[in-house]
Motif scaffolding. Structure first.
Motif, PDB file in Angstrom:
ATOM      1  N   ALA A 134       0.763  -1.232  -0.019  1.00 35.69           N
ATOM      2  CA  ALA A 134       0.011  -0.020  -0.056  1.00 35.69           C
ATOM      3  C   ALA A 134       0.822   1.241   0.092  1.00 35.69           C
ATOM      4  O   ALA A 134       1.812   1.326   0.706  1.00 35.69           O
ATOM      5  N   PHE A 135       0.617   2.194  -0.881  1.00 35.82           N
ATOM      6  CA  PHE A 135       1.382   3.564  -0.786  1.00 35.82           C
ATOM      7  C   PHE A 135       1.370   4.220   0.419  1.00 35.82           C
ATOM      8  O   PHE A 135       0.147   4.397   1.120  1.00 35.82           O
ATOM      9  N   ALA A 136       2.241   4.598   0.846  1.00 35.05           N
ATOM     10  CA  ALA A 136       2.374   5.196   2.290  1.00 35.05           C
ATOM     11  C   ALA A 136       1.955   6.608   2.332  1.00 35.05           C
ATOM     12  O   ALA A 136       1.582   7.389   3.408  1.00 35.05           O
ATOM     13  N   GLY A 137       1.813   7.170   1.118  1.00 34.67           N
ATOM     14  CA  GLY A 137       1.203   8.605   1.210  1.00 34.67           C
ATOM     15  C   GLY A 137       2.372   9.691   0.565  1.00 34.67           C
ATOM     16  O   GLY A 137       3.583   9.269   0.854  1.00 34.67           O
ATOM     17  N   ARG A 138       1.996  10.881   0.399  1.00 39.22           N
ATOM     18  CA  ARG A 138       3.033  11.760  -0.306  1.00 39.22           C
ATOM     19  C   ARG A 138       3.699  12.411   0.959  1.00 39.22           C
ATOM     20  O   ARG A 138       3.118  12.850   1.835  1.00 39.22           O
ATOM     21  N   LYS A 139       4.697  12.587   0.795  1.00 37.35           N
ATOM     22  CA  LYS A 139       5.736  13.326   1.883  1.00 37.35           C
ATOM     23  C   LYS A 139       5.657  14.835   1.876  1.00 37.35           C
ATOM     24  O   LYS A 139       5.426  15.581   2.926  1.00 37.35           O
ATOM     25  N   ASP A 140       5.011  15.449   0.605  1.00 38.01           N
ATOM     26  CA  ASP A 140       5.052  16.816   0.460  1.00 38.01           C
ATOM     27  C   ASP A 140       3.388  16.881   0.698  1.00 38.01           C
ATOM     28  O   ASP A 140       2.652  16.588  -0.209  1.00 38.01           O
ATOM     29  N   SER A 141       2.825  17.619   1.754  1.00 43.15           N
ATOM     30  CA  SER A 141       1.660  17.958   1.867  1.00 43.15           C
ATOM     31  C   SER A 141       1.037  18.723   0.477  1.00 43.15           C
ATOM     32  O   SER A 141      -0.429  18.650   0.487  1.00 43.15           O
ATOM     33  N   LYS A 142       2.011  19.549   0.071  1.00 43.78           N
ATOM     34  CA  LYS A 142       1.088  20.723  -0.965  1.00 43.78           C
ATOM     35  C   LYS A 142       1.309  19.812  -2.419  1.00 43.78           C
ATOM     36  O   LYS A 142       0.660  20.446  -3.312  1.00 43.78           O
ATOM     37  N   ALA A 143       1.883  18.462  -2.585  1.00 44.71           N
ATOM     38  CA  ALA A 143       1.865  17.843  -3.566  1.00 44.71           C
ATOM     39  C   ALA A 143       0.172  17.388  -4.011  1.00 44.71           C
ATOM     40  O   ALA A 143      -0.226  16.923  -3.072  1.00 44.71           O
ATOM     41  N   ASN A 144       0.088  17.834  -5.405  1.00 53.59           N
ATOM     42  CA  ASN A 144      -1.335  17.372  -5.669  1.00 53.59           C
ATOM     43  C   ASN A 144      -1.377  16.889  -7.132  1.00 53.59           C
ATOM     44  O   ASN A 144      -2.723  16.715  -7.422  1.00 53.59           O
ATOM     45  N   ARG A 145      -0.458  16.842  -7.832  1.00 50.49           N
ATOM     46  CA  ARG A 145      -0.519  16.233  -8.991  1.00 50.49           C
ATOM     47  C   ARG A 145      -0.692  14.678  -9.127  1.00 50.49           C
ATOM     48  O   ARG A 145       0.033  13.979  -8.683  1.00 50.49           O
ATOM     49  N   ALA A 146      -1.553  14.603 -10.016  1.00 48.86           N
ATOM     50  CA  ALA A 146      -2.051  12.858 -10.247  1.00 48.86           C
ATOM     51  C   ALA A 146      -0.829  12.265 -11.084  1.00 48.86           C
ATOM     52  O   ALA A 146      -0.510  13.010 -12.086  1.00 48.86           O
TER      53      ALA A 146
END
Length: 605
Positions: free
Chosen positions: A339-351
């Motif tokens: 399972a993907f652990a999530g983005r490190k940068d909270s501002k990252a929003n690009r699919a």
């Protein structure tokens, strides 16, 4: 011949000729028998010591090491196994699958004639007594029939050098001219090939070249056969094949069944060819093999107008399919996706958009397809948008459509070196991690893909996409709103109608396909975005999509190549819409969103 074997172990089985005695001691040339003549593989030395005859390799071509084991000989059979090793100019060594020979000595004491190759694709082979201790690679002994068949091979290769030039050419004007030359060359092959093949059959019906030419005429579905011609061609093939023994005959019958069953212009000839194969099928044979044979039988019955009998076969297939589906879901993928652990940068929003070009008849696509499916278990649709385009590569695929071909052409024009065949993968519009492999390579491909995806998920975009799609019966209403689109470049909005899961079993044995593109509402070219903010509404009639797909597939089967079975998966029960904002100046996908098609509220991203 043995130097070309790369698949399952090869068994050569004796021809039905009069036997006399075991072959006497001496040198024997092992050759493949081809339409162009005898193609030598190696020279064996037979010698008797203490009453026991043994065999060894006296000569093999430079760069090839061949060993013989398990040699036995009687007046009825000669048996041995050949192991081949090839050393490439760069020093790399390849070990081929051991090949077992079983043949019957001829009455002349000088030959052993039989068949080689895999059971479904046997090849003609023989041992011939010789005084030689070495040979050249040249094919010999073909005679007039071989000379006639040589013209067939030359015509088949007509388009090949043009294709190579096209792949290497960068200049658009030159590429345009090469495309015209390629189309002309292919048209010439289409028009002249049946004429050449018929000439070979007419003049040399009792030769290997005549039998292969007859098979060639039957194999090309666009060849228009005269009344009764198919039956005559089958007669030529069967008569010539008898020389090489029962196994060769049995394998040839299966090939004829494969070729004749999909044809609609041979009456019940396809049924007559496949029925002996069906009757010989054992009840404990693997379910997948039984389904493949029964599907071929069902297709032949339908083409012969025997619909009632076809329905009975269809019911039998359905029972076996249930068993196979359960086995497939338990074993594929052959690893546990993380399972993907999530983005490190909270501002990252690009699919991240992953586009996969694949084919249900493509064996190397297995690893890529299975890894693609595993990614769907690891990432949510807000992070990763998966898109699967099917192509007629290397064989006809009923999941292909005009939209998938248009996308292939779009990327091929931009990335001729990056998009060459299936499987091909793009991430945000850039080709990366191409190639595939078998099921054993699926986990490695999964790892290669995640290594590309995870860094891309740390990127941001100014583009925002929201949308909804509602379905009433077969009517789908799509609404998409966009904002923050850059004014530079050539931004376009493209819409894709995808089917969440499609069941179709091609020759690569994958049973389920996901995020399969079925249509491109608004057109494959997309809609140019003139403003940073806007919206687009499109209506889709699913019944019309089905009708257009059916017509496309019918036309392809009639004018190009037939499909291996009559299966046309067009259920389209669970659909989704994908919206892409793509810069056509570079091919880069700036952002994407996926939302389900449903009767109730939308999912916006």
């Amino acid at each position: 011949m043995f130097r070309t074997v790369t698949a399952a172990a090869v068994t050569l089985v004796a021809a039905a000729i009069t036997s006399a005695a075991p072959p006497p001691d001496g040198n024997y040339l092992l050759s493949g028998v081809t339409p162009l003549g005898d193609s030598p593989s190696c020279i064996l030395k037979l010698e008797t010591t203490d009453g026991k005859q043994t065999a060894s390799v006296l000569y093999a071509p430079k760069g090839t090491d061949m060993k013989v084991s398990g040699y036995t000989a009687t007046d009825k059979s000669v048996t041995f196994t050949v192991q081949q090793f090839v050393t490439q100019p760069n020093g790399q060594k390849f070990q081929f699958v051991p090949s077992r020979f079983v043949g019957t000595p001829g009455a002349d004491g000088k030959t052993v004639v039989g068949s080689g190759g895999a059971d479904l694709r046997p090849t003609r082979m023989k041992l011939t007594a010789t005084d030689a201790t070495e040979f050249t690679r040249a094919t010999t002994g073909g005679g007039p029939a071989a000379a006639a068949y040589k013209a067939v091979g030359e015509l088949q290769q007509k388009a090949f050098p043009i294709q190579i030039k096209l792949q290497q050419e960068k200049d658009p004007a030159v590429k345009k001219e090469l495309l015209k030359q390629l189309a002309d060359a292919r048209q010439e092959v289409t028009e002249k090939m049946p004429v050449l093949l018929r000439e070979v059959v007419a003049k040399h019906p009792d030769s290997v070249a005549g039998a292969e030419a007859a098979m060639g005429l039957l194999r090309v579905p666009t060849t228009k056969l005269a009344a009764g011609e198919a039956q005559k061609l089958v007669g030529v093939i069967r008569k010539q094949g008898e020389v090489y023994g029962k196994r060769f005959v049995d394998g040839t019958e299966r090939q004829l069944a494969d070729i004749l069953a999909p044809r609609t212009d041979v009456g019940d000839l396809g049924v007559k060819a496949i029925e002996p194969v069906v009757k010989a099928m054992k009840a404990d044979a693997p379910a997948a093999d039984r389904v493949a044979t029964l599907q071929l039988y069902e297709t032949a019955l339908k083409n012969a107008g025997m619909t009632a009998k076809a329905k009975g076969v269809e019911a039998e297939i359905a029972k076996l399919e249930t068993v196979l589906d359960e086995e497939y879901h338990k074993t594929v993928p052959p690893f546990k996706p993380d399972a993907f652990a999530g983005r490190k940068d909270s501002k990252a929003n690009r699919a991240v958009v992953m586009e996969l070009f694949t084919g249900a008849q493509c064996p190397p696509c297995v690893a890529a397809d299975v890894a693609f499916d595993a990614l769907g278990k690891s990432y949510g649709s807000k992070d990763l948008v998966l898109i699967q385009y099917h192509m007629h590569i290397p064989g006809p695929d009923p999941l292909t459509n005009k939209g998938t071909i248009a996308r292939w052409d779009y990327y091929r024009e931009r990335f001729p070196e990056g998009i060459r065949g299936t499987p091909s993968t793009l991430f945000n519009g850039t080709p990366k991690a191409g190639g595939g492999g078998g099921m054993a390579n699926a986990e490695a491909k999964y790892g290669a893909y995640t290594n590309i995806i995870n860094p891309l998920l740390e990127e941001s975009t100014s583009v925002k996409l929201t949308g909804k799609a509602t379905r009433t019966g077969d009517k789908v209403e799509i609404g998409v709103e966009y904002a923050g689109v850059p004014t530079a470049g050539e931004p376009k909005l493209r819409l894709l109608l995808v089917e969440d899961t499609v069941k179709y079993v091609g020759s690569n044995k994958l049973r389920f396909h996901h995020a399969v593109v079925r249509a491109m509402p608004g057109g494959a070219a997309g809609t140019a975005l003139k403003a940073a903010t806007g919206k687009q509404a499109v209506s889709v009639d699913v019944s019309q999509v089905r009708a257009e797909l059916s017509k496309y597939l019918d036309d392809f089967a009639a004018n190009e190549r037939p499909f291996p079975t009559s299966a046309r998966p067009l259920e389209m029960a669970k659909l989704q819409v994908i919206a892409l904002v793509q810069d056509d100046a570079t091919g880069e996908v700036l952002h994407a969103a996926r939302f389900d098609v449903g009767p109730r509220g939308p999912q916006s991203e």
